[in-house]
Design an enzyme around this catalytic site. Structure first.
Site, PDB file in Angstrom:
ATOM      1  N   ARG A   1      47.020  53.329  36.496  1.00 48.34           N
ATOM      2  CA  ARG A   1      45.907  54.032  35.633  1.00 48.34           C
ATOM      3  C   ARG A   1      44.542  54.327  36.520  1.00 48.34           C
ATOM      4  O   ARG A   1      44.030  55.395  36.487  1.00 48.34           O
ATOM      5  CB  ARG A   1      45.486  53.417  34.395  1.00 48.34           C
ATOM      6  CG  ARG A   1      44.764  54.173  33.430  1.00 48.34           C
ATOM      7  CD  ARG A   1      44.684  53.684  32.115  1.00 48.34           C
ATOM      8  NE  ARG A   1      43.798  54.700  31.292  1.00 48.34           N
ATOM      9  CZ  ARG A   1      42.712  54.387  30.833  1.00 48.34           C
ATOM     10  NH1 ARG A   1      42.016  53.187  31.281  1.00 48.34           N
ATOM     11  NH2 ARG A   1      41.847  55.039  29.947  1.00 48.34           N
TER      12      ARG A   1
ATOM     13  N   ARG B   1      33.644  52.966  31.280  1.00 46.89           N
ATOM     14  CA  ARG B   1      33.402  52.939  32.952  1.00 46.89           C
ATOM     15  C   ARG B   1      32.620  54.525  33.142  1.00 46.89           C
ATOM     16  O   ARG B   1      32.085  54.460  34.266  1.00 46.89           O
ATOM     17  CB  ARG B   1      34.840  53.029  33.678  1.00 46.89           C
ATOM     18  CG  ARG B   1      35.765  51.975  33.119  1.00 46.89           C
ATOM     19  CD  ARG B   1      36.938  51.848  33.730  1.00 46.89           C
ATOM     20  NE  ARG B   1      37.890  51.114  32.941  1.00 46.89           N
ATOM     21  CZ  ARG B   1      38.630  51.167  31.826  1.00 46.89           C
ATOM     22  NH1 ARG B   1      38.545  52.341  31.265  1.00 46.89           N
ATOM     23  NH2 ARG B   1      39.302  50.351  31.259  1.00 46.89           N
TER      24      ARG B   1
ATOM     25  N   LYS C   1      33.600  39.201  40.046  1.00 41.92           N
ATOM     26  CA  LYS C   1      35.233  39.676  40.695  1.00 41.92           C
ATOM     27  C   LYS C   1      34.807  41.126  41.418  1.00 41.92           C
ATOM     28  O   LYS C   1      35.459  41.266  42.480  1.00 41.92           O
ATOM     29  CB  LYS C   1      36.200  39.440  39.590  1.00 41.92           C
ATOM     30  CG  LYS C   1      37.298  39.650  40.289  1.00 41.92           C
ATOM     31  CD  LYS C   1      38.083  40.285  39.676  1.00 41.92           C
ATOM     32  CE  LYS C   1      38.187  41.853  39.423  1.00 41.92           C
ATOM     33  NZ  LYS C   1      39.424  42.607  38.938  1.00 41.92           N
TER      34      LYS C   1
ATOM     35  N   PRO D   1      38.282  37.129  45.775  1.00 37.93           N
ATOM     36  CA  PRO D   1      38.101  37.698  44.199  1.00 37.93           C
ATOM     37  C   PRO D   1      38.805  36.827  43.378  1.00 37.93           C
ATOM     38  O   PRO D   1      39.977  36.612  43.455  1.00 37.93           O
ATOM     39  CB  PRO D   1      38.396  39.042  44.438  1.00 37.93           C
ATOM     40  CG  PRO D   1      38.342  39.465  45.549  1.00 37.93           C
ATOM     41  CD  PRO D   1      38.737  38.163  46.301  1.00 37.93           C
TER      42      PRO D   1
ATOM     43  N   ASP E   1      40.055  36.201  39.468  1.00 35.36           N
ATOM     44  CA  ASP E   1      40.339  36.672  38.112  1.00 35.36           C
ATOM     45  C   ASP E   1      41.281  35.690  37.380  1.00 35.36           C
ATOM     46  O   ASP E   1      41.785  34.606  38.040  1.00 35.36           O
ATOM     47  CB  ASP E   1      40.573  38.033  38.022  1.00 35.36           C
ATOM     48  CG  ASP E   1      42.057  38.571  38.603  1.00 35.36           C
ATOM     49  OD1 ASP E   1      42.482  37.537  39.154  1.00 35.36           O
ATOM     50  OD2 ASP E   1      42.185  39.672  38.738  1.00 35.36           O
TER      51      ASP E   1
ATOM     52  N   HIS F   1      44.290  36.206  36.875  1.00 36.44           N
ATOM     53  CA  HIS F   1      45.581  36.300  37.736  1.00 36.44           C
ATOM     54  C   HIS F   1      45.484  35.156  38.905  1.00 36.44           C
ATOM     55  O   HIS F   1      46.432  34.342  39.144  1.00 36.44           O
ATOM     56  CB  HIS F   1      45.769  37.579  38.387  1.00 36.44           C
ATOM     57  CG  HIS F   1      47.064  37.731  38.844  1.00 36.44           C
ATOM     58  ND1 HIS F   1      48.164  37.683  38.191  1.00 36.44           N
ATOM     59  CD2 HIS F   1      47.646  38.001  40.134  1.00 36.44           C
ATOM     60  CE1 HIS F   1      49.233  37.900  39.164  1.00 36.44           C
ATOM     61  NE2 HIS F   1      48.882  37.947  40.093  1.00 36.44           N
TER      62      HIS F   1
ATOM     63  N   PHE G   1      48.352  37.091  45.906  1.00 34.63           N
ATOM     64  CA  PHE G   1      48.210  38.055  44.917  1.00 34.63           C
ATOM     65  C   PHE G   1      49.482  39.046  44.989  1.00 34.63           C
ATOM     66  O   PHE G   1      50.104  39.373  43.861  1.00 34.63           O
ATOM     67  CB  PHE G   1      46.866  38.548  45.151  1.00 34.63           C
ATOM     68  CG  PHE G   1      46.629  39.737  44.033  1.00 34.63           C
ATOM     69  CD1 PHE G   1      45.991  39.005  42.827  1.00 34.63           C
ATOM     70  CD2 PHE G   1      46.889  40.870  43.994  1.00 34.63           C
ATOM     71  CE1 PHE G   1      45.850  40.066  41.709  1.00 34.63           C
ATOM     72  CE2 PHE G   1      46.703  41.666  42.913  1.00 34.63           C
ATOM     73  CZ  PHE G   1      46.167  41.270  41.871  1.00 34.63           C
TER      74      PHE G   1
END
Length: 423
Positions: A158, A219, A274, A291, A293, A295, A345
């Site tokens: 997206r 946003r 982040k 960074p 988060d 995850h 990641f």
């Protein structure tokens, strides 16, 4: 090495795939404006079996086209001017090569870093042979800033569509190109390529409602207000090679130390810790920044037995927890900890679950976008705007992307139930 004879119009740079894997680096959520086109391998010398895809990216004054074999990176530039002399063409291709080396940070020996991380980290050692060639890009800071403002509560597919829509709306096409294999295209029409719009264009007050109409949600205001902050502070004068003063100022953050550069980024609307750290790592040369988060927190818990006060499981991402995770992983990986983090990641993403399992692995026939996790400091919800699986959607750029929001949602639910999910 005779590989240069394969591709008419392309120049070659000897570069083993262990130093750069376009398939991985351009799909793992660092940059969102590359387009990917499948080639037809083996039909003729133009598309030998080792070359599976062509990747394209629009700069201010040219479109860069890349292909890759196991040992060579092929590149060429397409310009809006049609009558360049051979000498001018050579000069401009030299500029393109300089850009490629800078953008992919090819001065960094990735194999040496992999060896160092393998000595430091048994987890990394177990996956290094599968996930080779993953390096951090050095992107344009302005584009990187806007892209990661879009990343809040979003997924890569997206975000990609949003960035392409923004460029189409606010930046005139530089040129148009046919796909490299027109026979494979469902509609082999010319694809327009748009540069990224400058801050002065996105600072206009009408931009926010227009972006909301394009599906940017909250946003939209963040992007317009951030652009206006930059223009109000630094003006809109073009200072060098079509670069506006705010863009030049953002580049100057590379010369600041990490703490000061982060403080400057956190002043912008829609930029939390982040997002700021993503920008520091991916465009401002802060290779040590990780960074964090939810995850990355899951990776720290799953692979590195991270706990806080002896507790495991779901925790709110506080500034203190963020710093604890970052320090723990930095202590393991060292100076280039942010680069190592990007590999872990990527390895944990479902779309890469079969990556590198075969020695001569090929890209999938479509360019599939893996998911990213919500901006943790804004919300603890991890599902993207859509939690239903959707069929692949052809973007304006001609690439093919698929929304993976449902996959991420299911993985999060399994993690919360204590089920180990191996990407």
């Amino acid at each position: 090495m005779a590989t240069t004879t394969y591709l008419a119009g392309f120049r070659s740079l000897p570069l083993p795939i262990a130093q750069l894997s376009l398939e991985a680096v351009l799909r793992c959520g660092q940059s969102f404006r590359w387009t990917s086109f499948p080639l037809t391998p083996g039909l003729d010398n133009e598309h030998p079996p080792a070359l599976t895809h062509e990747y394209r990216f629009c700069l201010r004054d040219r479109v860069v086209c890349l292909r890759q074999s196991h040992h060579v990176l092929f590149y060429r530039s397409v310009f809006p001017e049609q009558d360049l002399s051979p000498a001018e063409t050579t000069l401009r291709e030299t500029e393109t090569l300089t850009w490629i080396k800078d953008y992919f940070q090819l001065d960094v020996d990735l194999s040496k870093l992999y060896d160092d991380w393998s000595e430091r980290d048994t987890v990394f050692r177990s996956l290094q042979s599968r996930f080779s060639g993953i390096r951090v890009l050095r992107q344009d800071p302005w584009e990187n800033l806007v892209s990661f403002i879009c990343s809040s509560n979003n997924n890569i597919g997206r975000i990609t569509k949003m960035i392409h829509a923004l460029c189409k709306k606010y930046s005139p096409p530089l040129l148009s190109l046919a796909p490299p294999c027109p026979a494979l295209a469902s509609a082999p029409t010319m694809t327009p390529y748009h540069p990224f719009p400058p801050p002065s264009v996105l600072a206009a007050p009408e931009v926010a409602p227009q972006l909301r109409s394009l599906g940017f949600g909250y946003r939209a205001d963040f992007i317009q207000r951030t652009a206006k902050m930059l223009v109000d502070e630094h003006g809109a004068t073009v200072v060098m090679r079509s670069m506006e003063a705010p863009e030049r100022w953002l580049l100057s953050l590379r010369d600041m130390n990490t703490i000061k550069a982060r403080e400057e980024l956190l002043k912008f609307v829609g930029v939390g810790r982040k997002v700021a750290d993503c920008i520091l790592l991916m465009s401002l040369n802060k290779c040590e920044v990780i960074p964090v988060d939810t995850h990355v927190h899951q990776i720290a818990v799953k692979h590195y037995h991270f706990t806080r006060n002896g507790l495991k499981g779901k925790m709110t991402m506080t500034p203190k927890l963020y710093d604890q995770i970052s320090k723990r992983l930095s202590d393991i990986w060292g100076e280039y900890a942010g680069w190592a983090h990007s590999i872990l990641f990527t390895a944990d993403l479902k779309v890469f679950s079969a990556y590198g399992l075969h020695e001569d692995h090929e890209s999938p026939s479509t360019s599939v976008a893996p998911s990213v996790v919500s901006e943790s400091e804004r919300s603890t919800k991890e599902a993207g705007p859509s939690s239903k699986r959707k069929p692949g959607i052809a973007t304006e750029s001609g690439a093919y992307w698929q929304d993976e929001g449902a996959d991420l949602f299911e993985r999060v639910k399994k993690r919360r139930r204590g089920v180990s999910v191996v990407a």
